[in-house]
Design an enzyme around this catalytic site. Structure first.
Site, PDB file in Angstrom:
ATOM      1  N   SER A 124       1.028  -0.894   0.283  1.00  0.00           N
ATOM      2  CA  SER A 124      -0.233  -0.119   0.092  1.00  0.00           C
ATOM      3  C   SER A 124       0.868   1.561  -0.057  1.00  0.00           C
ATOM      4  O   SER A 124       1.454   1.387   0.573  1.00  0.00           O
ATOM      5  CB  SER A 124      -0.366   0.313   1.705  1.00  0.00           C
ATOM      6  OG  SER A 124      -1.446   1.231   1.508  1.00  0.00           O
ATOM      7  N   TYR A 148      -1.883  -1.577  10.753  1.00  0.00           N
ATOM      8  CA  TYR A 148      -2.362  -1.301   9.655  1.00  0.00           C
ATOM      9  C   TYR A 148      -1.212  -1.608   8.641  1.00  0.00           C
ATOM     10  O   TYR A 148      -0.242  -2.204   7.602  1.00  0.00           O
ATOM     11  CB  TYR A 148      -3.493  -1.363   9.028  1.00  0.00           C
ATOM     12  CG  TYR A 148      -3.216  -1.213   7.640  1.00  0.00           C
ATOM     13  CD1 TYR A 148      -4.193  -2.444   6.658  1.00  0.00           C
ATOM     14  CD2 TYR A 148      -3.414  -0.510   6.377  1.00  0.00           C
ATOM     15  CE1 TYR A 148      -3.453  -3.040   5.649  1.00  0.00           C
ATOM     16  CE2 TYR A 148      -3.792  -0.240   5.121  1.00  0.00           C
ATOM     17  CZ  TYR A 148      -3.734  -1.803   4.735  1.00  0.00           C
ATOM     18  OH  TYR A 148      -3.490  -2.018   3.411  1.00  0.00           O
ATOM     19  N   LYS A 152       2.484  -4.295   6.663  1.00  0.00           N
ATOM     20  CA  LYS A 152       2.295  -3.813   5.526  1.00  0.00           C
ATOM     21  C   LYS A 152       3.885  -3.528   4.861  1.00  0.00           C
ATOM     22  O   LYS A 152       4.953  -4.364   4.197  1.00  0.00           O
ATOM     23  CB  LYS A 152       2.162  -2.395   4.392  1.00  0.00           C
ATOM     24  CG  LYS A 152       0.326  -3.074   3.922  1.00  0.00           C
ATOM     25  CD  LYS A 152       0.017  -4.390   3.067  1.00  0.00           C
ATOM     26  CE  LYS A 152      -1.776  -4.817   3.004  1.00  0.00           C
ATOM     27  NZ  LYS A 152      -2.066  -6.002   2.043  1.00  0.00           N
TER      28      LYS A 152
HETATM   29  P1  NAD Z   1     -10.982  -7.253   0.547  1.00  0.00           P
HETATM   30  O1  NAD Z   1     -11.095  -7.708   2.372  1.00  0.00           O
HETATM   31  O2  NAD Z   1     -11.915  -7.002   0.045  1.00  0.00           O
HETATM   32  O3  NAD Z   1     -10.438  -8.792   0.733  1.00  0.00           O
HETATM   33  C1  NAD Z   1      -9.061  -9.481   1.579  1.00  0.00           C
HETATM   34  C2  NAD Z   1     -10.040 -10.570   0.682  1.00  0.00           C
HETATM   35  O4  NAD Z   1      -8.630 -11.621   2.224  1.00  0.00           O
HETATM   36  C3  NAD Z   1     -10.848 -10.618   2.035  1.00  0.00           C
HETATM   37  O5  NAD Z   1     -11.273 -11.877   1.147  1.00  0.00           O
HETATM   38  C4  NAD Z   1     -10.774 -11.579   3.413  1.00  0.00           C
HETATM   39  O6  NAD Z   1     -11.648 -12.336   3.307  1.00  0.00           O
HETATM   40  C5  NAD Z   1      -9.449 -12.698   2.150  1.00  0.00           C
HETATM   41  N1  NAD Z   1      -9.181 -12.987   3.630  1.00  0.00           N
HETATM   42  C6  NAD Z   1      -8.471 -12.011   5.131  1.00  0.00           C
HETATM   43  N2  NAD Z   1      -7.375 -12.509   5.949  1.00  0.00           N
HETATM   44  C7  NAD Z   1      -7.200 -13.983   5.483  1.00  0.00           C
HETATM   45  C8  NAD Z   1      -6.685 -15.044   5.799  1.00  0.00           C
HETATM   46  N3  NAD Z   1      -6.215 -14.936   7.020  1.00  0.00           N
HETATM   47  N4  NAD Z   1      -6.776 -16.257   4.905  1.00  0.00           N
HETATM   48  C9  NAD Z   1      -7.722 -16.115   4.434  1.00  0.00           C
HETATM   49  N5  NAD Z   1      -8.351 -15.334   3.707  1.00  0.00           N
HETATM   50  C10 NAD Z   1      -8.117 -14.065   4.469  1.00  0.00           C
HETATM   51  O7  NAD Z   1      -9.341  -5.959   0.916  1.00  0.00           O
HETATM   52  P2  NAD Z   1      -9.101  -5.910  -0.365  1.00  0.00           P
HETATM   53  O8  NAD Z   1      -9.590  -4.114  -0.525  1.00  0.00           O
HETATM   54  O9  NAD Z   1      -9.646  -6.400  -1.986  1.00  0.00           O
HETATM   55  O10 NAD Z   1      -7.517  -5.581  -0.360  1.00  0.00           O
HETATM   56  C11 NAD Z   1      -7.408  -7.008  -0.707  1.00  0.00           C
HETATM   57  C12 NAD Z   1      -5.024  -6.521   0.008  1.00  0.00           C
HETATM   58  O11 NAD Z   1      -4.955  -5.285  -0.872  1.00  0.00           O
HETATM   59  C13 NAD Z   1      -5.333  -6.090   1.369  1.00  0.00           C
HETATM   60  O12 NAD Z   1      -3.884  -7.116   1.414  1.00  0.00           O
HETATM   61  C14 NAD Z   1      -5.075  -4.728   1.490  1.00  0.00           C
HETATM   62  O13 NAD Z   1      -4.732  -4.671   2.379  1.00  0.00           O
HETATM   63  C15 NAD Z   1      -4.181  -4.031   0.037  1.00  0.00           C
HETATM   64  N6  NAD Z   1      -4.301  -2.958  -0.034  1.00  0.00           N
HETATM   65  C16 NAD Z   1      -5.576  -2.674  -0.267  1.00  0.00           C
HETATM   66  C17 NAD Z   1      -6.619  -1.437  -0.415  1.00  0.00           C
HETATM   67  C18 NAD Z   1      -7.599  -0.600  -0.743  1.00  0.00           C
HETATM   68  O14 NAD Z   1      -7.821   0.546  -0.672  1.00  0.00           O
HETATM   69  N7  NAD Z   1      -8.640  -1.524  -0.938  1.00  0.00           N
HETATM   70  C19 NAD Z   1      -5.157  -0.115  -0.612  1.00  0.00           C
HETATM   71  C20 NAD Z   1      -3.742  -1.174  -0.103  1.00  0.00           C
HETATM   72  C21 NAD Z   1      -3.704  -2.554   0.115  1.00  0.00           C
HETATM   73  N1  UFG Z   2     -12.973  10.851   3.695  1.00  0.00           N
HETATM   74  C1  UFG Z   2     -14.187  11.655   4.640  1.00  0.00           C
HETATM   75  N2  UFG Z   2     -15.683  10.999   4.413  1.00  0.00           N
HETATM   76  C2  UFG Z   2     -15.589  10.108   4.141  1.00  0.00           C
HETATM   77  C3  UFG Z   2     -14.753   8.960   4.464  1.00  0.00           C
HETATM   78  C4  UFG Z   2     -13.405   9.257   3.834  1.00  0.00           C
HETATM   79  O1  UFG Z   2     -14.244  12.856   3.914  1.00  0.00           O
HETATM   80  O2  UFG Z   2     -16.901   9.632   4.858  1.00  0.00           O
HETATM   81  C5  UFG Z   2     -11.991  11.585   2.977  1.00  0.00           C
HETATM   82  C6  UFG Z   2     -10.343  11.302   3.629  1.00  0.00           C
HETATM   83  O3  UFG Z   2     -10.882  12.076   5.428  1.00  0.00           O
HETATM   84  C7  UFG Z   2      -9.162  11.134   2.631  1.00  0.00           C
HETATM   85  C8  UFG Z   2     -10.198  10.852   1.755  1.00  0.00           C
HETATM   86  O4  UFG Z   2     -11.593  10.725   1.778  1.00  0.00           O
HETATM   87  O5  UFG Z   2      -9.213  12.534   3.268  1.00  0.00           O
HETATM   88  C9  UFG Z   2      -9.833   9.153   1.334  1.00  0.00           C
HETATM   89  O6  UFG Z   2      -9.938   8.481   2.352  1.00  0.00           O
HETATM   90  P1  UFG Z   2     -11.001   7.104   2.047  1.00  0.00           P
HETATM   91  O7  UFG Z   2     -10.097   6.341   3.587  1.00  0.00           O
HETATM   92  O8  UFG Z   2     -11.317   6.618   1.075  1.00  0.00           O
HETATM   93  O9  UFG Z   2      -8.984   6.522   1.827  1.00  0.00           O
HETATM   94  P2  UFG Z   2      -7.551   6.788   2.374  1.00  0.00           P
HETATM   95  O10 UFG Z   2      -6.609   7.427   1.638  1.00  0.00           O
HETATM   96  O11 UFG Z   2      -7.725   7.502   3.509  1.00  0.00           O
HETATM   97  O12 UFG Z   2      -6.632   5.111   2.847  1.00  0.00           O
HETATM   98  C10 UFG Z   2      -6.577   4.193   1.791  1.00  0.00           C
HETATM   99  C11 UFG Z   2      -6.151   2.923   2.064  1.00  0.00           C
HETATM  100  C12 UFG Z   2      -5.608   2.505   3.200  1.00  0.00           C
HETATM  101  C13 UFG Z   2      -4.387   3.003   3.013  1.00  0.00           C
HETATM  102  C14 UFG Z   2      -4.263   4.574   2.488  1.00  0.00           C
HETATM  103  C15 UFG Z   2      -3.333   4.990   2.513  1.00  0.00           C
HETATM  104  O13 UFG Z   2      -7.853   2.484   2.229  1.00  0.00           O
HETATM  105  O14 UFG Z   2      -5.703   1.588   3.568  1.00  0.00           O
HETATM  106  O15 UFG Z   2      -4.943   4.865   1.382  1.00  0.00           O
HETATM  107  O16 UFG Z   2      -2.907   5.338   1.075  1.00  0.00           O
HETATM  108  F1  UFG Z   2      -3.820   2.576   4.035  1.00  0.00           F
END
Ligand code: NAD
Ligand code: UFG
Length: 337
Positions: A124, A148, A152
């Site tokens: 991330s 969290y 990573k």
């Molecule tokens: P998500 O929660 O939809 O997907 C994660 C999946 O992993 C889920 O299906 C969950 O059931 C499974 N899981 C969690 N722990 C597990 C375990 N111990 N064993 C088996 N399965 C398990 O999330 P996502 O948004 O699809 O994110 C996927 C990956 O990308 C994550 O590692 C997340 O940290 C990373 N990531 C996501 C974002 C974002 O904003 N969505 C940003 C940066 C990184």
């Molecule tokens: N925000 C609002 N209202 C809401 C939700 C979010 O104003 O109800 C704003 C936040 O303050 C931020 C922006 O929208 O300014 C984006 O927020 P998100 O929570 O959607 O995303 P973030 O950038 O905070 O977080 C994301 C991922 C995290 C990751 C992080 C760092 O969700 O997992 O980026 O890159 F760690």
């Protein structure tokens, strides 16, 4: 090639499975469904007209991992499985370190035991901490503001140590910026449990009438309109980036790190306006105090992925808003019936 996708039933995983199947890979999904539903995988099969193999189980379960690797000849792993709620990680750090860090160690031990040394890891942008954007892969990492983010960072360091110990491994660390949007079919998308933490799912639940109004966290930041800036990327672009990354792994890349972002920053107000424009809906919102830990501006330098993976994000903010709404309006309850 047979790819094991951990966390493949989740938001980014399910979209990546669509792209993998579309490119002719065989797919084995492993997921404990703690934050997802098997329905997403049925929809993946519906979109692609292809079958995948699903194992319900946990990456913390060594015997289970052993069975998955014994029953399938896996060529490479795309590792999405993990917990990702920033606020929850502050309250339950040990759960996050156990699930994400210990889970990855166990997965890598199983890979090592079965001679599988090819992995793409979901990292991330949060690992960049307070560095000034645009964020490039050369910048120092680790100054994370929550457990969290540290999971990573720690996992990235563990994977680097594995490579130092045995350079037969091929490892790509992908640092995602803010994935939003959904597959154009509207069959798969983001389906958060409870009240969403992230901006786009919150907006779409306000739009569908599930939540009364959006709170915009802070309008006094040092940005053009006072609201925070992020690098939003369409989840399908992100999924396509994984195809390029696993191909890079199979070329024998050693260890590489790439940003997956668009390189463009949009403010919260830009997103609200774009969503209203592309859906024709009016969003109920108000300004609220800043959210603890938010940085004013986070966006990528995506040039390394363009140069070395031949990958760039194609979809616009309008596409991201349109596809989010297409998914949300067709599935008001997400995957729940
Ligand atoms: P998500 O929660 O939809 O997907 C994660 C999946 O992993 C889920 O299906 C969950 O059931 C499974 N899981 C969690 N722990 C597990 C375990 N111990 N064993 C088996 N399965 C398990 O999330 P996502 O948004 O699809 O994110 C996927 C990956 O990308 C994550 O590692 C997340 O940290 C990373 N990531 C996501 C974002 C974002 O904003 N969505 C940003 C940066 C990184
Ligand atoms: N925000 C609002 N209202 C809401 C939700 C979010 O104003 O109800 C704003 C936040 O303050 C931020 C922006 O929208 O300014 C984006 O927020 P998100 O929570 O959607 O995303 P973030 O950038 O905070 O977080 C994301 C991922 C995290 C990751 C992080 C760092 O969700 O997992 O980026 O890159 F760690």
């Amino acid at each position: 090639m047979n790819i094991l996708v951990t966390g493949g039933a989740g938001y980014i995983g399910s979209h990546t499975c669509v792209e993998l199947l579309g490119e002719g890979f065989e797919v084995v999904v492993l997921d404990n469904l703690c934050n997802s539903s098997e329905e997403s995988l049925e929809r993946v099969e519906k979109i692609t007209g292809k079958k995948l193999k699903f194992y319900k189980g946990d990456i913390l379960d060594t015997e289970f991992l052993d069975r998955v690797f014994t029953e399938n000849k896996i060529d490479g792993v795309i590792h999405f499985a993990g917990l990702k709620a920033v606020g929850e990680s502050v309250k339950l750090p040990l759960m996050y370190y156990q699930n994400n860090v210990e889970g990855t160690v166990k997965l890598c031990l199983a890979m090592q035991k079965h001679g599988v040394k090819n992995i793409v890891f979901s990292s991330s942008a949060t690992v960049y901490g307070k560095n000034e954007p645009p964020l490039s892969e050369k910048l120092p990492t680790g100054d994370c503001s929550n457990p969290y983010g540290r999971t990573k960072y720690f996992i990235e360091e563990i994977l680097k140590d594995i490579y130092v110990s045995d350079n037969e491994w091929n490892i790509v660390l992908l640092r995602y910026f803010n994935p939003i949007g959904a597959h154009e079919s509207g069959l798969i998308g983001e389906d958060p449990n409870g009240i969403p933490n992230n901006l786009m799912p919150y907006i779409s639940q306000v739009a569908i009438g599930k939540l009364p109004k959006l709170n915009i966290f802070g309008n006094d930041y040092d940005t053009p309109d006072g609201t925070c800036i992020r690098d939003y990327i369409h989840v399908v672009d992100l999924a396509k980036g994984h195809i390029k990354a696993i191909e890079k792994v199979f070329e024998g890349c050693g260890i590489k790190t790439y940003n997956l972002g668009t390189g463009k920053g949009y403010s919260v107000m830009d997103i609200v306006n774009a969503f209203e424009e592309s859906t024709g809906l009016k969003l109920n919102y108000e300004f609220a105090p800043r959210r603890a830990g938010d940085l004013p501006s986070v966006y990528s330098d995506p040039s390394l992925a363009e140069k070395e993976l031949d990958w760039t994000a194609k979809y616009s903010i309008a596409d991201m808003c349109r596809d989010t709404w297409n998914w949300q309006s067709k599935n008001p309850k997400g995957y729940k019936k």
